[in-house]
Design a protein around this motif. Structure first.
Motif, PDB file in Angstrom:
ATOM      1  N   LEU A  63       0.867  -1.167   0.000  1.00 18.37           N
ATOM      2  CA  LEU A  63       0.000   0.000   0.000  1.00 18.37           C
ATOM      3  C   LEU A  63       0.909   1.223   0.000  1.00 18.37           C
ATOM      4  CD1 LEU A  63      -3.173   0.861   0.636  1.00 18.37           C
ATOM      5  CD2 LEU A  63      -2.005   1.804   2.621  1.00 18.37           C
ATOM      6  N   VAL A  64       0.631   2.164  -0.897  1.00 19.48           N
ATOM      7  CA  VAL A  64       1.415   3.392  -1.002  1.00 19.48           C
ATOM      8  C   VAL A  64       0.505   4.568  -0.679  1.00 19.48           C
ATOM      9  CG1 VAL A  64       2.763   4.873  -2.552  1.00 19.48           C
ATOM     10  CG2 VAL A  64       2.913   2.379  -2.759  1.00 19.48           C
ATOM     11  N   GLY A  68       2.078  15.066  -0.792  1.00 13.90           N
ATOM     12  CA  GLY A  68       2.463  16.261  -1.519  1.00 13.90           C
ATOM     13  C   GLY A  68       3.870  16.686  -1.141  1.00 13.90           C
ATOM     14  N   ALA A  69       4.236  17.861  -1.601  1.00 13.22           N
ATOM     15  CA  ALA A  69       5.552  18.417  -1.290  1.00 13.22           C
ATOM     16  C   ALA A  69       5.634  18.744   0.199  1.00 13.22           C
ATOM     17  CB  ALA A  69       5.774  19.671  -2.119  1.00 13.22           C
ATOM     18  N   GLY A  70       6.838  18.828   0.697  1.00 11.95           N
ATOM     19  CA  GLY A  70       7.030  19.163   2.102  1.00 11.95           C
ATOM     20  C   GLY A  70       7.744  18.051   2.829  1.00 11.95           C
ATOM     21  N   PRO A  71       7.847  18.194   4.144  1.00 14.17           N
ATOM     22  CA  PRO A  71       8.570  17.176   4.912  1.00 14.17           C
ATOM     23  C   PRO A  71       7.790  15.861   4.954  1.00 14.17           C
ATOM     24  CG  PRO A  71       7.534  18.762   6.379  1.00 14.17           C
ATOM     25  CD  PRO A  71       7.328  19.274   4.983  1.00 14.17           C
ATOM     26  N   ILE A  72       8.527  14.752   5.008  1.00 18.09           N
ATOM     27  CA  ILE A  72       7.905  13.437   5.193  1.00 18.09           C
ATOM     28  C   ILE A  72       7.363  13.409   6.619  1.00 18.09           C
ATOM     29  CG2 ILE A  72       8.306  10.948   5.332  1.00 18.09           C
ATOM     30  CD1 ILE A  72       8.522  11.881   2.504  1.00 18.09           C
ATOM     31  N   PRO A  73       6.080  13.093   6.800  1.00 16.89           N
ATOM     32  CA  PRO A  73       5.536  13.080   8.157  1.00 16.89           C
ATOM     33  C   PRO A  73       6.083  11.920   8.985  1.00 16.89           C
ATOM     34  CG  PRO A  73       3.885  12.356   6.571  1.00 16.89           C
ATOM     35  CD  PRO A  73       5.080  12.785   5.787  1.00 16.89           C
ATOM     36  N   GLN A  74       6.094  12.108  10.289  1.00 14.66           N
ATOM     37  CA  GLN A  74       6.409  11.002  11.195  1.00 14.66           C
ATOM     38  C   GLN A  74       5.242  10.032  11.162  1.00 14.66           C
ATOM     39  OE1 GLN A  74       9.328  10.658  13.039  1.00 14.66           O
ATOM     40  NE2 GLN A  74       9.964  12.347  11.723  1.00 14.66           N
ATOM     41  N   TRP A  75       5.498   8.753  11.445  1.00 11.28           N
ATOM     42  CA  TRP A  75       4.409   7.787  11.457  1.00 11.28           C
ATOM     43  C   TRP A  75       4.558   6.825  12.610  1.00 11.28           C
ATOM     44  CZ3 TRP A  75       8.225   7.440   7.646  1.00 11.28           C
ATOM     45  CH2 TRP A  75       9.031   6.309   7.713  1.00 11.28           C
ATOM     46  N   LYS A 162       6.222  -3.917   7.077  1.00  8.39           N
ATOM     47  CA  LYS A 162       7.302  -2.937   7.122  1.00  8.39           C
ATOM     48  C   LYS A 162       6.746  -1.621   6.591  1.00  8.39           C
ATOM     49  CE  LYS A 162      11.836  -2.071   5.066  1.00  8.39           C
ATOM     50  NZ  LYS A 162      12.841  -2.608   4.141  1.00  8.39           N
ATOM     51  N   VAL A 163       7.009  -0.525   7.309  1.00 10.48           N
ATOM     52  CA  VAL A 163       6.588   0.807   6.892  1.00 10.48           C
ATOM     53  C   VAL A 163       7.853   1.631   6.650  1.00 10.48           C
ATOM     54  CG1 VAL A 163       5.264   2.866   7.502  1.00 10.48           C
ATOM     55  CG2 VAL A 163       4.518   0.626   8.340  1.00 10.48           C
ATOM     56  N   PHE A 164       7.910   2.314   5.498  1.00  3.83           N
ATOM     57  CA  PHE A 164       9.082   3.142   5.192  1.00  3.83           C
ATOM     58  C   PHE A 164       8.676   4.269   4.262  1.00  3.83           C
ATOM     59  CE2 PHE A 164       8.902  -0.428   2.310  1.00  3.83           C
ATOM     60  CZ  PHE A 164       9.191   0.085   1.050  1.00  3.83           C
ATOM     61  N   ALA A 165       9.537   5.255   4.139  1.00  2.18           N
ATOM     62  CA  ALA A 165       9.267   6.434   3.309  1.00  2.18           C
ATOM     63  C   ALA A 165      10.150   6.415   2.072  1.00  2.18           C
ATOM     64  CB  ALA A 165       9.530   7.703   4.105  1.00  2.18           C
ATOM     65  N   LEU A 166       9.625   6.960   0.986  1.00  2.47           N
ATOM     66  CA  LEU A 166      10.374   7.179  -0.250  1.00  2.47           C
ATOM     67  C   LEU A 166      10.137   8.618  -0.687  1.00  2.47           C
ATOM     68  CD1 LEU A 166       9.500   3.882  -2.176  1.00  2.47           C
ATOM     69  CD2 LEU A 166      11.660   4.435  -1.042  1.00  2.47           C
ATOM     70  N   PRO A 169       8.527  11.110  -6.060  1.00  6.71           N
ATOM     71  CA  PRO A 169       7.708  11.922  -5.170  1.00  6.71           C
ATOM     72  C   PRO A 169       7.620  11.343  -3.760  1.00  6.71           C
ATOM     73  CG  PRO A 169       6.290  10.574  -6.519  1.00  6.71           C
ATOM     74  CD  PRO A 169       7.699  10.306  -6.974  1.00  6.71           C
ATOM     75  N   ASN A 170       7.199  12.176  -2.816  1.00  3.37           N
ATOM     76  CA  ASN A 170       7.080  11.749  -1.413  1.00  3.37           C
ATOM     77  C   ASN A 170       5.955  10.737  -1.262  1.00  3.37           C
ATOM     78  OD1 ASN A 170       9.059  13.562  -0.749  1.00  3.37           O
ATOM     79  ND2 ASN A 170       7.673  15.097   0.064  1.00  3.37           N
ATOM     80  N   ARG A 171       6.227   9.682  -0.479  1.00  7.10           N
ATOM     81  CA  ARG A 171       5.210   8.682  -0.199  1.00  7.10           C
ATOM     82  C   ARG A 171       5.615   7.832   0.990  1.00  7.10           C
ATOM     83  NH1 ARG A 171       8.472   7.983  -4.306  1.00  7.10           N
ATOM     84  NH2 ARG A 171       9.174   5.958  -4.992  1.00  7.10           N
TER      85      ARG A 171
END
Length: 178
Positions: A63-64, A68-75, A162-166, A169-171
Motif C-alpha cells: 500500500l502506497v 504532496g511536497a514538504g517534509p515526510i511526516p512522522q508515522w 514494514k513501513v518506510f518512506a520514499l 515523489p514523497n510517499r
C-alpha cells in the motif's frame, strides 16, 4: 525462406516473452491524476495526503500513501487483533479483516485549509482481493490543531509488515508480507 522462418521464430519468442511479463506484472492502482498540481498549490499546514494505491507481489502486498511536497511526516503503526476496525474516536470502519494495521501520520492532512476543500482523491474505503491486504479505510481529520492522518488496513493471513518512506515523489509505503 530460411530468413523468414528465423524472423517468425524470433517474433514468436518475443511475443511469448511479452505475454509472460504481462502475467507476472503486479496488480496496481495508478497514482491520482493531477496529484502534483494539487500538492504544489494546497495548504495542508504541513504535508498533504493526496491518495493511496495498492498492488500485490509474489511475497508481499504493498500500500502506497501518496504525499504532496514538504517534509515526510512522522508515522506510527500498531496491530489490532479481531473485531471491527475502530480508531480512538470510536468510529468503526466498514472493512473486514482477521487483524488490522492502524497507521498514524503526524503532521499530515487531507484538507486544504486555504480553500477549505479536501485534497485526498482516493476512496475513503476500499477492499482488495490480495493474499494479505484485504482493504483500507481512512479516518478524516480537519481540525487544524490535530493535523494527523489515520488509516486502517484490513489484513488476512500475514507474517509481518514494514513501513518506510520514499521521496521524489514523497510517499509512505507499507509492505505486508505473505
Amino acid at each position: 525462406m530460411r530468413f523468414t522462418r528465423t524472423a517468425r521464430l524470433l517474433a514468436s519468442a518475443a511475443a511469448l516473452a511479452a505475454s509472460a511479463l504481462c502475467l507476472t506484472t503486479p496488480q496496481a492502482v495508478a497514482a491520482p491524476a493531477g496529484s502534483a498540481a494539487v500538492s504544489a498549490t494546497a495548504n495542508c499546514m504541513d504535508t498533504c495526503v493526496l491518495g493511496v494505491r495498492a498492488a500485490t507481489h509474489s511475497d508481499h502486498d504493498r500500500l502506497v500513501i501518496d504525499l504532496g511536497a514538504g517534509p515526510i511526516p512522522q508515522w506510527s503503526a500498531g496491530v489490532q487483533v479481531g473485531g471491527n476496525l475502530t480508531m480512538g474516536e470510536g468510529a468503526v470502519m466498514p472493512i473486514q479483516g482477521d487483524e488490522y494495521l492502524k497507521l498514524y501520520l503526524h503532521r499530515a492532512t487531507t484538507f486544504d485549509f486555504t480553500t477549505s476543500t479536501p485534497v485526498y482523491t482516493s476512496p475513503l474505503y476500499q477492499t482488495y482481493a490480495f493474499p494479505s491486504l484485504k482493504g483500507q479505510g481512512q479516518f478524516q481529520y480537519v481540525d487544524s490543531s490535530v493535523r494527523e492522518f489515520h488509516m486502517g488496513l484490513a489484513l488476512g493471513d500475514y507474517s509481518s509488515y514494514k513501513v518506510f518512506a520514499l521521496t521524489a515523489p514523497n510517499r509512505i509505503v507499507v509492505d505486508v508480507y505473505h
